[in-house]
Every structure is written in structure tokens, then in C-alpha cells.
Design an enzyme around this catalytic site. Sequence first.
Site, PDB file in Angstrom:
ATOM      1  N   GLY A  34      39.584  53.411  45.151  1.00 37.16           N
ATOM      2  CA  GLY A  34      38.590  53.247  46.222  1.00 37.16           C
ATOM      3  C   GLY A  34      38.978  54.164  46.296  1.00 37.16           C
ATOM      4  N   GLU A  37      44.751  43.759  48.098  1.00 39.33           N
ATOM      5  CA  GLU A  37      43.535  43.809  48.640  1.00 39.33           C
ATOM      6  C   GLU A  37      43.669  42.627  48.707  1.00 39.33           C
ATOM      7  OE1 GLU A  37      39.970  44.789  46.489  1.00 39.33           O
ATOM      8  OE2 GLU A  37      40.762  46.837  47.055  1.00 39.33           O
ATOM      9  N   SER A  92      40.931  53.877  41.235  1.00 41.42           N
ATOM     10  CA  SER A  92      39.969  55.236  40.724  1.00 41.42           C
ATOM     11  C   SER A  92      39.879  55.508  39.165  1.00 41.42           C
ATOM     12  CB  SER A  92      40.565  56.842  41.501  1.00 41.42           C
ATOM     13  OG  SER A  92      39.636  56.192  43.442  1.00 41.42           O
ATOM     14  N   GLU A 119      48.739  49.710  40.315  1.00 38.51           N
ATOM     15  CA  GLU A 119      48.034  50.596  41.150  1.00 38.51           C
ATOM     16  C   GLU A 119      48.343  50.500  42.587  1.00 38.51           C
ATOM     17  OE1 GLU A 119      44.084  47.884  39.884  1.00 38.51           O
ATOM     18  OE2 GLU A 119      45.200  47.398  41.375  1.00 38.51           O
ATOM     19  N   ASN A 125      37.701  45.081  37.768  1.00 39.98           N
ATOM     20  CA  ASN A 125      37.713  43.796  38.129  1.00 39.98           C
ATOM     21  C   ASN A 125      36.839  44.093  39.361  1.00 39.98           C
ATOM     22  OD1 ASN A 125      38.587  42.578  40.570  1.00 39.98           O
ATOM     23  ND2 ASN A 125      40.340  43.386  41.450  1.00 39.98           N
ATOM     24  N   TRP A 126      35.518  43.035  38.802  1.00 45.18           N
ATOM     25  CA  TRP A 126      34.543  43.098  39.731  1.00 45.18           C
ATOM     26  C   TRP A 126      34.857  43.203  41.443  1.00 45.18           C
ATOM     27  CZ3 TRP A 126      30.676  40.383  36.516  1.00 45.18           C
ATOM     28  CH2 TRP A 126      30.733  40.967  35.257  1.00 45.18           C
ATOM     29  N   LYS A 127      35.439  42.642  41.933  1.00 42.42           N
ATOM     30  CA  LYS A 127      36.204  42.531  43.434  1.00 42.42           C
ATOM     31  C   LYS A 127      34.730  41.601  43.587  1.00 42.42           C
ATOM     32  CE  LYS A 127      38.677  46.355  43.308  1.00 42.42           C
ATOM     33  NZ  LYS A 127      39.033  47.272  44.142  1.00 42.42           N
ATOM     34  N   GLY A 131      38.458  49.161  38.591  1.00 39.97           N
ATOM     35  CA  GLY A 131      37.842  48.627  40.261  1.00 39.97           C
ATOM     36  C   GLY A 131      36.154  49.071  39.741  1.00 39.97           C
ATOM     37  N   GLY A 132      35.359  49.666  41.126  1.00 32.95           N
ATOM     38  CA  GLY A 132      34.318  50.304  40.621  1.00 32.95           C
ATOM     39  C   GLY A 132      33.830  50.264  39.909  1.00 32.95           C
TER      40      GLY A 132
HETATM   41  P1  13P Z   1      38.973  51.448  42.225  1.00 38.27           P
HETATM   42  O1  13P Z   1      38.799  52.127  40.824  1.00 38.27           O
HETATM   43  O2  13P Z   1      37.520  50.679  42.443  1.00 38.27           O
HETATM   44  O3  13P Z   1      39.664  52.563  42.244  1.00 38.27           O
HETATM   45  O4  13P Z   1      39.625  49.480  41.932  1.00 38.27           O
HETATM   46  C1  13P Z   1      40.603  49.601  41.407  1.00 38.27           C
HETATM   47  C2  13P Z   1      41.347  48.048  41.385  1.00 38.27           C
HETATM   48  O5  13P Z   1      42.047  48.080  42.514  1.00 38.27           O
HETATM   49  C3  13P Z   1      41.286  47.478  40.607  1.00 38.27           C
HETATM   50  O6  13P Z   1      42.022  45.997  41.040  1.00 38.27           O
END
Ligand code: 13P
Length: 256
Positions: free
Chosen positions: A177, A101, A216, A171, A9-11, A237-238
Site C-alpha cells: 500500500g 496486517e 504495490s 509480501e 485481496n480486497w481487504k 491489494g489496492g
Molecule cells: P497493495 O497491492 O495495496 O500494496 O497490497 C498488497 C497486499 O497486501 C495484498 O495482500
Amino acid sequence: MRKPLISGNWKMHHNHFEAIQTIQRLAYALSSSDYESVDVSVHAPFTDLRSLQTVIEVDQIPINLGAQHSHWEEKGAFTGEVSPEMLAKLNVSFVIVGHSERRHIFGESDEDVNKKVRAVIAKEMTPILCVGETSEERESGRTLEIVERQLKEGLKEVKASEVASMVIAYEPVWAIGTGKNATPEDAQEVCKGIRIKVADLYKTASDDVRIQYGGSVKGVNAPDLMKQADIDGLLVGGASLDPDEFSRIIKYRLLD
Ligand code: 13P
């Protein structure tokens, strides 16, 4: 059994130039044996999707194109929104629905999430329904209660056969994050609870529904998370922004 699904998920990261470069580097790092063992999806911002669709098709990359969000209506006066119909036309396969989010920053309710889940299924794409508790909810011992409510409401009027082919992502909000990931055992306990709840709601879907953990996730913790009986994939995510790190996660079975 259930084929693992690892999703990035690149957000709100990577413009379309960066997106093209990232998917090409990711594809270069992965081999056919990776795709045989794991399904991979990349959830890019809307502005990247057309470019990624083209690269995926021209270079014949077996990565599934994903979106991060969708409206439920097919068209209309919804400034700024994108419809499931538009995503389906871009050959999007997976759509994240109800990410924390979206719930917390943009105020999506369980009812909105349910409408989106059904609209995505109606266009023959697969929703990744996100559920998870905040740190206050965890501290007050309400994790399963929250997750079960999000599941029950999110899956309203969805048929058992549709639930069987969808994806649920656990999640925990406090792990997103923050670098504080759930221990594999804690994540397994909630993912098992999710499967039990699905069995409770739909007798036949619980063996097939894929459950991801997200929060994470990195190359170093992916193998232990993926060893858990009820964790069938990861929503990253990250760490998915960097093709080297994301490919390490996808190759979790070789890192152990
Ligand atoms: P992180 O891996 O950056 O914690 O984000 C998780 C996330 O929200 C994936 O949708």
C-alpha cells in the site's frame, strides 16, 4: 509447470452490493484464454462471500472464491471469528493466512498462523501463507532470516504433499500500500530463497509450490514481476478493487 495464480485481496473494501458488481465487471473483462493461462482468486470480506458464491455459481464464472482470514477451530466461543468449516461450506477455495496486517495490527503469531494453515488444509482449501520483512529488517540485512523463520514455523507439521499444493506469498511489509514495490530482481531473489528453504524442509515440494509476490502490484509492473523464474503469481491489494486494473494485471502476458 506451475500455473500462475493471481489473487485480489480486497481487504476491508466493497460491501456485498459493490462486490457483486465488481466480480461481474471482472468476469466481463476476462476470457476463457485468460483462465486457461492463469488461475484467479478474489478474497472478499466475510459479508460478501455468500453473495459472491451465488453469482459465481449462477453465472458460471471461473474465478475462485477466497477468504482473507479464518480461525483454526471448527466452532466455539470465539466472538467475531469465522471457522474453516464455514468457509468450506461457501465453496471458498483459497484462504489468505498470516497477512502482515493480521500479524502486525491483530497480533497473529507464527504459531497462530501455523494452526490456521493446518486447519484450512484439513477442510480441503488452499492456504496462501504470507511472509515478508519490515523495512527495518530489510535495512539490517535480515530479510531471508525473517522469511525463513515465518516459513519454518508456519509450515510445522504440514506434509510435503500438502506444501506442494499450497501457495506462499512474499509480501515485503514496506511495499504494501505504499506504491514502493520491490524491483523484480529483489522480489525474485527472495522468492528464490523461499523455494530453496522449502526444498530444505521438504525435498519434494519445492518444484510445485506456487510463490506469489505482493506489494504495490499494478498493470504496469505485473509483466516484469511475472517474468521472474520463481514468481508464480501476484497477490494484489489496492489495484484489485478496480476490475479494469485487476484484469490488466491478470492479462500481464498481453501487456508486455
Ligand atoms: P497493495 O497491492 O495495496 O500494496 O497490497 C498488497 C497486499 O497486501 C495484498 O495482500
